[in-house]
Design a protein around this motif. Structure first.
Motif, PDB file in Angstrom:
ATOM      1  N   UNK A 195      38.845  39.989  26.259  1.00 16.04           N
ATOM      2  CA  UNK A 195      37.863  39.019  26.760  1.00 16.04           C
ATOM      3  C   UNK A 195      38.326  38.340  28.034  1.00 16.04           C
ATOM      4  N   UNK A 196      39.595  38.480  28.363  1.00 18.35           N
ATOM      5  CA  UNK A 196      40.127  37.907  29.592  1.00 18.35           C
ATOM      6  C   UNK A 196      40.777  36.556  29.391  1.00 18.35           C
ATOM      7  N   UNK A 197      41.717  36.261  30.279  1.00 20.00           N
ATOM      8  CA  UNK A 197      42.379  34.955  30.288  1.00 20.00           C
ATOM      9  C   UNK A 197      42.496  34.489  31.739  1.00 20.00           C
ATOM     10  N   UNK A 198      42.195  33.221  31.960  1.00 18.58           N
ATOM     11  CA  UNK A 198      42.157  32.694  33.322  1.00 18.58           C
ATOM     12  C   UNK A 198      43.566  32.355  33.812  1.00 18.58           C
ATOM     13  N   UNK A 199      43.860  32.799  35.022  1.00 17.14           N
ATOM     14  CA  UNK A 199      45.091  32.422  35.713  1.00 17.14           C
ATOM     15  C   UNK A 199      44.692  31.732  37.014  1.00 17.14           C
ATOM     16  N   UNK A 200      45.174  30.524  37.199  1.00 19.69           N
ATOM     17  CA  UNK A 200      44.872  29.757  38.402  1.00 19.69           C
ATOM     18  C   UNK A 200      46.180  29.334  39.063  1.00 19.69           C
ATOM     19  N   UNK A 201      46.337  29.702  40.328  1.00 17.49           N
ATOM     20  CA  UNK A 201      47.547  29.381  41.072  1.00 17.49           C
ATOM     21  C   UNK A 201      47.168  28.426  42.200  1.00 17.49           C
ATOM     22  N   UNK A 202      47.736  27.247  42.177  1.00 20.81           N
ATOM     23  CA  UNK A 202      47.428  26.247  43.201  1.00 20.81           C
ATOM     24  C   UNK A 202      48.472  26.281  44.316  1.00 20.81           C
ATOM     25  N   UNK A 245      46.386  36.324  25.933  1.00 17.27           N
ATOM     26  CA  UNK A 245      46.823  34.933  25.877  1.00 17.27           C
ATOM     27  C   UNK A 245      47.868  34.714  26.963  1.00 17.27           C
ATOM     28  N   UNK A 246      48.160  33.443  27.224  1.00 14.78           N
ATOM     29  CA  UNK A 246      49.219  33.119  28.170  1.00 14.78           C
ATOM     30  C   UNK A 246      48.746  32.680  29.537  1.00 14.78           C
ATOM     31  N   UNK A 247      47.449  32.715  29.772  1.00 15.14           N
ATOM     32  CA  UNK A 247      46.949  32.251  31.063  1.00 15.14           C
ATOM     33  C   UNK A 247      47.066  30.749  31.201  1.00 15.14           C
ATOM     34  N   UNK A 248      46.806  30.264  32.398  1.00  9.00           N
ATOM     35  CA  UNK A 248      46.876  28.831  32.635  1.00  9.00           C
ATOM     36  C   UNK A 248      46.913  28.530  34.105  1.00  9.00           C
ATOM     37  N   UNK A 281      46.482  35.303  43.617  1.00  9.91           N
ATOM     38  CA  UNK A 281      46.562  35.907  42.282  1.00  9.91           C
ATOM     39  C   UNK A 281      45.584  35.247  41.304  1.00  9.91           C
ATOM     40  N   UNK A 282      44.928  34.193  41.731  1.00  7.00           N
ATOM     41  CA  UNK A 282      43.967  33.499  40.880  1.00  7.00           C
ATOM     42  C   UNK A 282      42.822  34.424  40.496  1.00  7.00           C
ATOM     43  N   UNK A 283      42.601  34.567  39.197  1.00  2.84           N
ATOM     44  CA  UNK A 283      41.573  35.477  38.689  1.00  2.84           C
ATOM     45  C   UNK A 283      41.542  35.390  37.170  1.00  2.84           C
ATOM     46  N   UNK A 284      40.540  36.014  36.585  1.00  2.00           N
ATOM     47  CA  UNK A 284      40.556  36.277  35.153  1.00  2.00           C
ATOM     48  C   UNK A 284      41.277  37.608  34.949  1.00  2.00           C
ATOM     49  N   UNK A 285      42.269  37.605  34.080  1.00  3.51           N
ATOM     50  CA  UNK A 285      43.072  38.793  33.819  1.00  3.51           C
ATOM     51  C   UNK A 285      42.648  39.416  32.491  1.00  3.51           C
TER      52      UNK A 285
END
Length: 124
Positions: free
Chosen positions: A116-123, A7-10, A90-94
């Protein structure tokens, strides 16, 4: 049944921070090395950070050294990844993973259990 739940992605802007958590159940958490991996579209899964059973030994990929910190709380069966100074790359599924061994390995195939992974997206 072993479960690892991240948890904690975004989504965050470059330079920002996120803290990922991975809650484990169904295994003796303190007996396992814990690792964080990531996978970007079209790329192979890569090692990010790992921590031994006690938290006394940590290993990082060169690309995240000085920016990411892995830690664990064996009382809560949880491993964390604090990510600071995030970059678009760093954008990826973690994913978090558990490995029944004494020392951290960066090889994904050595890990026994995966979340299952959590998505992290850095703009930018």
């Amino acid at each position: 049944q072993v479960q690892l739940v991240e948890s904690g992605g975004g989504m965050v802007q470059a330079g920002g921070s996120l803290r990922l958590s991975c809650a484990a159940s169904g295994l003796t958490f303190r007996n396992h090395v814990m690792g964080w991996f990531r996978q970007a579209p079209g790329k192979e899964r890569e090692f990010v950070a790992g921590i031994n059973w006690s938290g006394g030994s940590t290993t990082y990929a060169d690309s995240v050294k000085g920016r990411f910190t892995i830690s664990r709380d064996n009382a809560k069966n949880t491993v964390y990844l604090q990510m600071n100074s995030l970059k678009p790359e760093d954008t990826a599924v973690y994913y978090c993973a558990a490995d029944y061994r004494l020392r951290v390995t960066p090889e994904p195939r050595e890990y026994d259990y995966w979340g299952q992974g959590t998505q992290v997206t850095v703009s930018s």
